[in-house]
Motif scaffolding. Sequence first.
Motif, PDB file in Angstrom:
ATOM      1  N   ALA A  20       0.832  -1.202   0.000  1.00 44.21           N
ATOM      2  CA  ALA A  20       0.000   0.000   0.000  1.00 44.21           C
ATOM      3  C   ALA A  20       0.869   1.256   0.000  1.00 44.21           C
ATOM      4  N   THR A  23       2.534   1.821  -3.486  1.00 46.48           N
ATOM      5  CA  THR A  23       1.633   2.175  -4.581  1.00 46.48           C
ATOM      6  C   THR A  23       0.767   3.392  -4.289  1.00 46.48           C
ATOM      7  N   LEU A  25      -1.774   3.447  -2.276  1.00 51.71           N
ATOM      8  CA  LEU A  25      -3.160   3.048  -2.071  1.00 51.71           C
ATOM      9  C   LEU A  25      -3.625   3.330  -0.648  1.00 51.71           C
ATOM     10  N   TRP A  26      -4.902   3.560  -0.508  1.00 52.60           N
ATOM     11  CA  TRP A  26      -5.547   3.589   0.801  1.00 52.60           C
ATOM     12  C   TRP A  26      -5.883   2.153   1.157  1.00 52.60           C
ATOM     13  N   LEU A  27      -6.087   1.897   2.436  1.00 48.06           N
ATOM     14  CA  LEU A  27      -6.538   0.581   2.875  1.00 48.06           C
ATOM     15  C   LEU A  27      -7.953   0.681   3.425  1.00 48.06           C
ATOM     16  N   ILE A  52       0.022   5.751   5.593  1.00 45.89           N
ATOM     17  CA  ILE A  52      -0.975   5.159   4.711  1.00 45.89           C
ATOM     18  C   ILE A  52      -2.357   5.510   5.249  1.00 45.89           C
TER      19      ILE A  52
END
Length: 140
Positions: A20, A23, A25-27, A52
């Motif tokens: 995450a 990249t 990205l959110w989780l 994150i």
Amino acid sequence: VAGLLGERGPGDADALLDAAAETGLWLLVETFDEAGLEDVAGLARRAARRGIRALLGVNVRDLRTLAVDGARLGRAAGRLPPDLPAVAESGMRTPADVAAAAGLGYRLALVGRALSGADDPGALLSRMIGAGRDAHREVA
């Protein structure tokens, strides 16, 4: 997430967090019952410490039977950590459903199935957003 936190070990959770972070990205970490809130909240906080963005989801759908237990949102509401954005997952079909979830402290809702079956998804989404915002104002 339960598999990452329990059976498979913390190394898998670290790999997820690494991916995450790499990249951007959110989780969305989720639980299917109020007992799992503490574990997923811990993972979301670990993510936040690594920069994150993470959301905590409460999924009300039984993935084996696909039945929806809408009362699960209420049972979990008292244990929602105030420092994490909580997501009401599954069973959100109407603006009233979204308003009820918002009134319980959920800040977001997954509404995909409702929108995919709507005659006018844009209008339904607008009403859902309005209902959620109104409910948040009433609680605040």
